[in-house]
Write a protein that holds these residues in place. Sequence first.
Motif, short mmCIF file in Angstrom:
data_model
loop_
_atom_site.label_atom_id
_atom_site.label_comp_id
_atom_site.label_asym_id
_atom_site.label_seq_id
_atom_site.Cartn_x
_atom_site.Cartn_y
_atom_site.Cartn_z
N UNK A 1 0.81 -1.22 0.00
CA UNK A 1 0.00 0.00 0.00
C UNK A 1 0.85 1.27 0.00
N UNK A 2 2.14 1.14 0.30
CA UNK A 2 2.97 2.34 0.44
C UNK A 2 4.21 2.36 -0.44
N UNK A 3 4.97 1.28 -0.45
CA UNK A 3 6.28 1.32 -1.08
C UNK A 3 6.27 1.44 -2.60
N UNK B 1 -5.13 -16.88 1.85
CA UNK B 1 -6.34 -16.22 1.36
C UNK B 1 -6.16 -15.46 0.05
N UNK B 2 -4.97 -14.92 -0.20
CA UNK B 2 -4.75 -14.16 -1.42
C UNK B 2 -4.65 -15.10 -2.62
N UNK B 3 -5.23 -14.68 -3.73
CA UNK B 3 -5.16 -15.47 -4.96
C UNK B 3 -4.37 -14.77 -6.05
N UNK B 4 -4.13 -13.47 -5.90
CA UNK B 4 -3.35 -12.72 -6.87
C UNK B 4 -2.65 -11.57 -6.16
N UNK B 5 -1.57 -11.08 -6.77
CA UNK B 5 -0.78 -10.00 -6.20
C UNK B 5 -0.55 -8.93 -7.24
N UNK B 6 -0.71 -7.67 -6.86
CA UNK B 6 -0.59 -6.57 -7.81
C UNK B 6 0.80 -5.94 -7.83
N UNK B 7 1.56 -6.07 -6.78
CA UNK B 7 2.86 -5.42 -6.69
C UNK B 7 3.84 -6.12 -7.62
N UNK C 1 6.78 -7.93 -9.14
CA UNK C 1 7.80 -8.79 -8.55
C UNK C 1 7.32 -9.63 -7.39
N UNK C 2 6.03 -9.55 -7.04
CA UNK C 2 5.49 -10.34 -5.93
C UNK C 2 4.94 -11.67 -6.45
N UNK C 3 5.23 -12.74 -5.72
CA UNK C 3 4.79 -14.08 -6.12
C UNK C 3 4.24 -14.82 -4.91
N UNK C 4 3.14 -15.50 -5.10
CA UNK C 4 2.57 -16.32 -4.03
C UNK C 4 3.34 -17.63 -3.89
N UNK C 5 3.64 -18.01 -2.65
CA UNK C 5 4.22 -19.32 -2.42
C UNK C 5 3.17 -20.39 -2.68
N UNK C 6 3.56 -21.48 -3.26
CA UNK C 6 2.64 -22.57 -3.56
C UNK C 6 2.91 -23.75 -2.64
N UNK C 7 1.84 -24.46 -2.28
CA UNK C 7 1.98 -25.65 -1.46
C UNK C 7 2.25 -25.33 -0.01
N UNK C 8 2.82 -26.29 0.68
CA UNK C 8 3.13 -26.13 2.10
C UNK C 8 4.16 -25.02 2.30
N UNK C 9 3.88 -24.11 3.23
CA UNK C 9 4.75 -22.96 3.43
C UNK C 9 6.15 -23.37 3.84
#
Length: 212
Positions: A70-72, A97-103, A105-113
Amino acid sequence: MRPLVVTEFTTLDGVVQAPGGPDEDTAGGFAHGGWLVPFFDDTLGAQMDAWFAGVEDFLLGRGTYEIFAAAWPQAPTEDDPVAEALNTRTKHVASRTLTSLDWSGARLLEGDVVDAVRALRDRDGGELQVHGSPGLVQTLLRADLVDELRLVVAPVVLGQGKRLFGDGAIAWSWRLTSSAATPTGVLLCTYRRGGEVETGAMGAEYEDAVSG
């Protein structure tokens, strides 16, 4: 394998929630947001710049990702190592809970954290840095995946809020590798993983020490 490094702003009683502003994180009725701001000075700023200079990519929990996103992205990157790193390096985000990222270079981790983070840590390269993200950090500590802790300890006690260490943290020792104090009384402490906890009993050595 590269180091997984956790940087946290914390109070004397271990609270890490919402150091940067009143509305940053009010979960649980937290009313002390922005508690670090009165203690932030040029010395602390210079140390943060130096720590961010060593990052290859970031690992963030959902809450911290949303606060940062929201800031950087709007912050100018020229002459600002923190903004430059956050806006140009990859950001791996752990979220259920997130399904997509707008920033960018941001990527969601998949599977077990834990498995996903272990795979990131097993790569060659520079530091994988975690900032904030207290829930994620507790998961990483329980899984023994944190190689280094960088703690920015402010001289304030809040008595409530999200803590750095929670129930289930493994018993482990940490080795202090550097420490400094800022003019405002903030402690800058770096710890690296030590080994198993050792115990003992105070005896003659202690009595000799206190008696002079």
